[in-house]
Design an enzyme around this catalytic site. Structure first.
Site, mmCIF file in Angstrom:
data_model
loop_
_atom_site.group_PDB
_atom_site.id
_atom_site.type_symbol
_atom_site.label_atom_id
_atom_site.label_comp_id
_atom_site.label_asym_id
_atom_site.label_seq_id
_atom_site.Cartn_x
_atom_site.Cartn_y
_atom_site.Cartn_z
ATOM 1 C CB THR A 151 -5.820 -3.174 10.045
ATOM 2 O OG1 THR A 151 -6.651 -4.258 9.647
ATOM 3 C CG2 THR A 151 -5.239 -3.519 11.413
ATOM 4 C CG ASP A 152 -10.865 -4.456 8.551
ATOM 5 O OD1 ASP A 152 -9.749 -5.004 8.697
ATOM 6 O OD2 ASP A 152 -11.661 -4.783 7.648
ATOM 7 C CD GLU A 153 -6.660 -8.483 10.088
ATOM 8 O OE1 GLU A 153 -6.068 -9.083 10.992
ATOM 9 O OE2 GLU A 153 -6.501 -8.730 8.884
ATOM 10 C CE1 TYR A 165 -0.852 -6.278 10.726
ATOM 11 C CE2 TYR A 165 -3.119 -7.084 10.649
ATOM 12 C CZ TYR A 165 -2.164 -6.151 10.284
ATOM 13 O OH TYR A 165 -2.515 -5.095 9.487
ATOM 14 C CB THR A 181 7.980 -3.687 13.146
ATOM 15 O OG1 THR A 181 9.313 -4.086 12.832
ATOM 16 C CG2 THR A 181 7.469 -2.773 12.038
ATOM 17 C CE LYS A 193 -1.399 -1.737 11.634
ATOM 18 N NZ LYS A 193 -0.352 -0.866 11.012
ATOM 19 N NE ARG A 220 -4.857 -16.301 8.786
ATOM 20 C CZ ARG A 220 -5.014 -15.213 8.013
ATOM 21 N NH1 ARG A 220 -5.912 -14.306 8.313
ATOM 22 N NH2 ARG A 220 -4.260 -15.041 6.939
ATOM 23 C CB THR A 263 11.004 -6.870 6.063
ATOM 24 O OG1 THR A 263 9.788 -6.605 5.348
ATOM 25 C CG2 THR A 263 11.179 -5.874 7.196
ATOM 26 C CB ILE A 292 -0.979 0.012 1.200
ATOM 27 C CG1 ILE A 292 -1.728 -1.322 1.300
ATOM 28 C CG2 ILE A 292 -1.979 1.157 1.061
ATOM 29 C CD1 ILE A 292 -2.638 -1.440 2.511
HETATM 30 P P1 NAD Z 1 3.476 -4.904 3.342
HETATM 31 O O1 NAD Z 1 3.853 -6.049 4.208
HETATM 32 O O2 NAD Z 1 3.264 -5.120 1.880
HETATM 33 O O3 NAD Z 1 4.571 -3.748 3.463
HETATM 34 C C1 NAD Z 1 5.154 -3.400 4.683
HETATM 35 C C2 NAD Z 1 6.420 -2.576 4.386
HETATM 36 O O4 NAD Z 1 6.969 -2.154 5.639
HETATM 37 C C3 NAD Z 1 7.511 -3.372 3.678
HETATM 38 O O5 NAD Z 1 8.058 -2.600 2.625
HETATM 39 C C4 NAD Z 1 8.561 -3.613 4.760
HETATM 40 O O6 NAD Z 1 9.882 -3.705 4.262
HETATM 41 C C5 NAD Z 1 8.367 -2.387 5.620
HETATM 42 N N1 NAD Z 1 8.820 -2.593 7.013
HETATM 43 C C6 NAD Z 1 8.515 -3.641 7.822
HETATM 44 N N2 NAD Z 1 9.135 -3.490 9.006
HETATM 45 C C7 NAD Z 1 9.794 -2.306 8.962
HETATM 46 C C8 NAD Z 1 10.607 -1.585 9.885
HETATM 47 N N3 NAD Z 1 10.869 -2.059 11.101
HETATM 48 N N4 NAD Z 1 11.125 -0.400 9.490
HETATM 49 C C9 NAD Z 1 10.880 0.099 8.246
HETATM 50 N N5 NAD Z 1 10.158 -0.553 7.340
HETATM 51 C C10 NAD Z 1 9.614 -1.737 7.684
HETATM 52 O O7 NAD Z 1 2.189 -4.280 4.011
HETATM 53 P P2 NAD Z 1 0.908 -3.568 3.363
HETATM 54 O O8 NAD Z 1 -0.078 -4.595 3.032
HETATM 55 O O9 NAD Z 1 1.349 -2.596 2.342
HETATM 56 O O10 NAD Z 1 0.362 -2.796 4.645
HETATM 57 C C11 NAD Z 1 0.809 -1.474 4.918
HETATM 58 C C12 NAD Z 1 0.123 -0.975 6.175
HETATM 59 O O11 NAD Z 1 -1.287 -1.003 5.980
HETATM 60 C C13 NAD Z 1 0.383 -1.830 7.410
HETATM 61 O O12 NAD Z 1 0.523 -0.957 8.504
HETATM 62 C C14 NAD Z 1 -0.866 -2.677 7.563
HETATM 63 O O13 NAD Z 1 -1.093 -3.001 8.887
HETATM 64 C C15 NAD Z 1 -1.914 -1.731 7.022
HETATM 65 N N6 NAD Z 1 -3.117 -2.350 6.416
HETATM 66 C C16 NAD Z 1 -2.989 -3.247 5.405
HETATM 67 C C17 NAD Z 1 -4.119 -3.763 4.799
HETATM 68 C C18 NAD Z 1 -4.029 -4.752 3.664
HETATM 69 O O14 NAD Z 1 -5.061 -5.254 3.213
HETATM 70 N N7 NAD Z 1 -2.843 -5.036 3.116
HETATM 71 C C19 NAD Z 1 -5.378 -3.370 5.231
HETATM 72 C C20 NAD Z 1 -5.481 -2.452 6.283
HETATM 73 C C21 NAD Z 1 -4.333 -1.937 6.851
HETATM 74 O O1 TDX Z 2 -3.696 -19.119 1.600
HETATM 75 C C1 TDX Z 2 -4.632 -18.477 2.122
HETATM 76 N N1 TDX Z 2 -5.871 -19.042 2.170
HETATM 77 C C2 TDX Z 2 -6.943 -18.443 2.764
HETATM 78 O O2 TDX Z 2 -8.044 -18.997 2.792
HETATM 79 C C3 TDX Z 2 -4.461 -17.162 2.686
HETATM 80 C C4 TDX Z 2 -3.125 -16.497 2.647
HETATM 81 C C5 TDX Z 2 -5.558 -16.566 3.259
HETATM 82 N N2 TDX Z 2 -6.753 -17.183 3.317
HETATM 83 C C6 TDX Z 2 -7.897 -16.497 3.953
HETATM 84 C C7 TDX Z 2 -7.635 -15.920 5.318
HETATM 85 C C8 TDX Z 2 -8.525 -14.694 5.343
HETATM 86 O O3 TDX Z 2 -9.824 -15.051 5.751
HETATM 87 O O4 TDX Z 2 -8.205 -15.376 3.111
HETATM 88 C C9 TDX Z 2 -8.576 -14.223 3.891
HETATM 89 C C10 TDX Z 2 -7.617 -13.102 3.580
HETATM 90 O O5 TDX Z 2 -6.355 -13.458 4.104
HETATM 91 P P1 TDX Z 2 -5.089 -12.492 4.017
HETATM 92 O O6 TDX Z 2 -4.882 -12.102 2.596
HETATM 93 O O7 TDX Z 2 -3.968 -13.126 4.756
HETATM 94 O O8 TDX Z 2 -5.644 -11.165 4.742
HETATM 95 P P2 TDX Z 2 -6.233 -10.930 6.218
HETATM 96 O O9 TDX Z 2 -5.794 -11.963 7.167
HETATM 97 O O10 TDX Z 2 -7.708 -10.702 6.058
HETATM 98 O O11 TDX Z 2 -5.485 -9.542 6.571
HETATM 99 C C11 TDX Z 2 -5.317 -8.510 5.573
HETATM 100 O O12 TDX Z 2 -6.272 -7.502 5.736
HETATM 101 C C12 TDX Z 2 -6.149 -6.666 6.847
HETATM 102 C C13 TDX Z 2 -3.918 -7.918 5.623
HETATM 103 O O13 TDX Z 2 -2.963 -8.952 5.449
HETATM 104 C C14 TDX Z 2 -3.692 -7.171 6.885
HETATM 105 O O14 TDX Z 2 -2.408 -6.552 6.873
HETATM 106 C C15 TDX Z 2 -4.750 -6.111 7.010
HETATM 107 O O15 TDX Z 2 -4.631 -5.444 8.230
#
Ligand code: NAD
Ligand code: TDX
Length: 355
Positions: free
Chosen positions: A141-143, A169, A116, A173, A292, A52, A28
């Site tokens: 996050t909504d989590e 996780y 982190t 958060k 999970r 990372t 993101i």
């Molecule tokens: P991601 O795992 O793709 O990216 C995380 C980035 O943070 C990576 O580039 C990693 O190298 C960097 N990082 C990790 N530890 C670090 C540290 N100690 N110092 C500096 N950099 C560091 O994650 P994402 O999916 O892009 O999520 C970004 C943010 O959005 C997170 O805070 C996550 O909780 C939040 N979020 C994600 C989702 C989702 O669906 N992906 C939804 C809601 C909120």
């Molecule tokens: O192999 C899989 N099979 C499966 O059924 C994986 C990786 C996931 N799942 C399920 C678990 C969840 O119900 O799919 C759903 C989505 O899983 P993830 O992509 O791991 O997302 P989730 O656990 O919902 O969390 C994501 O959304 C909120 C992000 O990873 C978080 O960073 C964010 O905060």
């Protein structure tokens, strides 16, 4: 006049707006950097990322030469390094995306999540207090709200829903959110927090459901679905999330939490089948695997607040967003093939080998 001033924000020293974006080499964060550089031709972005396993410099290769962009490889927990960077750059704003973000990894090894996600957040806010800031924004996050039952579609998470995180996780958060709001109350740090539902789109690391399904389907590998596949997520196209953050940064109220959601609840199995259908792959590759631990059943966001206050709504329908996402993965095989041929193979074996 007041309206104009609100929209054009300059650094305290009179220079151009500088934003530190942490975690900008991830999914993101990188999309947000692209969005902001394009939308604001005079803004400067400094990306801080530890790189990372989830951080990928190749994602940023198209902007590395942009004179308005600087990449700094740095851990947000490195207090001395962060302070030095603030001293050099005097940022106007910080947007903290940096986090350990994968629930399954947090179940295997919680400690790096605490380090982190909580300690790193504290370091960034301490730097903001020391050097001054116009806005510190925490990407949450909504989590943090825990989960909702499947049989109560009327229930949605609002900003007032109590924090009730389920996984290491989400609890890390949630702890960070509480700390951010405490820094506002105690030190009057100008913070905001946004809690978003599941994102999808380009540059999504293939450990997460949607890119994992696309990549496995393209490689004719089994597609692991946890439990019964009935768990529900509220999917939001990543650009819509970026737009919401931009609005909160510029027009959102300090000290407030804003929910961001896709109005798009889908069960995992429906998401998986949709992707298989779009790729012309049979459903026979779908493999139901061990669930999970502590698996949240349903997330659903009520985003009335951001809609009413800032006029934000999710613009991208899932049918359009998933097509764009699939297309991106088809056109950017190098990006994900490099990932899945490296350390990811060990991760995959460990997580899915005996599942
Ligand atoms: P991601 O795992 O793709 O990216 C995380 C980035 O943070 C990576 O580039 C990693 O190298 C960097 N990082 C990790 N530890 C670090 C540290 N100690 N110092 C500096 N950099 C560091 O994650 P994402 O999916 O892009 O999520 C970004 C943010 O959005 C997170 O805070 C996550 O909780 C939040 N979020 C994600 C989702 C989702 O669906 N992906 C939804 C809601 C909120
Ligand atoms: O192999 C899989 N099979 C499966 O059924 C994986 C990786 C996931 N799942 C399920 C678990 C969840 O119900 O799919 C759903 C989505 O899983 P993830 O992509 O791991 O997302 P989730 O656990 O919902 O969390 C994501 O959304 C909120 C992000 O990873 C978080 O960073 C964010 O905060």
């Amino acid at each position: 006049m007041a309206l104009l001033l609100k929209k054009i924000i300059y650094r305290k020293d009179g220079g151009v707006m500088k934003i530190i974006v942490t975690g900008g080499a991830g999914f993101i964060g990188s999309n947000f950097i692209f969005y902001m550089l394009k939308k604001y031709p005079d803004y400067e972005i400094i990306c801080v990322d530890k790189l990372t396993y989830a951080g990928n410099l190749s994602t940023l290769k198209g902007i590395m030469d942009n004179h308005r962009f600087r990449f700094v490889k740095l851990d947000i927990c490195d207090r001395a390094g962060i302070y030095q960077l603030f001293e050099e750059e005097l940022p106007s704003m910080v947007v903290n995306f940096a986090a350990e973000s994968h629930v399954d990894r947090s179940i295997e090894n919680p400690s790096v999540f605490l380090e982190t996600n909580i300690m790193g957040t504290a370091v960034l806010m301490d730097a903001c207090r020391k050097y001054g800031i116009q806005r510190y924004h925490q990407i949450s996050t909504d989590e943090v709200y825990g989960d909702l039952p499947l049989n109560r579609p009327d229930l949605l998470f609002t900003e007032e829903t109590p924090i009730q995180a389920s996984s290491p996780y989400s609890s890390s958060k949630a702890a960070a959110d509480l700390l951010v709001l405490a820094y506002h109350r105690t030190y009057e740090l100008p913070v905001s927090v946004s809690r978003c539902s599941n994102n999808y789109g380009p540059y999504h690391f293939p450990e997460k459901l949607i890119p994992l399904v696309i990549v496995n389907a393209l490689n004719d590998k089994p597609i692991p679905v946890y439990g019964t596949g009935e768990n529900v997520r509220d999917w939001l196209y990543v650009d819509d999330h970026c737009k919401a953050i931009d609005l909160i940064l510029h027009q959102g109220r300090v000290g407030e939490v804003y929910n961001i959601g896709g109005h798009n609840e889908m069960s995992n199995i429906d998401v998986v089948k949709t992707i298989c259908n779009r790729l012309g792959k049979s459903h026979s590759s779908i493999a139901y695997v061990t669930d999970r631990k502590g698996h949240d059943m349903r997330y659903a966001i009520d985003s009335t607040k951001i809609q009413n206050e800032l006029g934000w709504f999710p613009e991208t329908r899932f049918s359009e967003g998933i097509q764009k996402t699939i297309q991106w993965y088809l056109e950017n095989k190098d990006w994900w093939e490099t990932i899945i041929s490296g350390e990811y193979r060990n991760y995959y074996k460990k997580m899915y080998g005996d599942r």
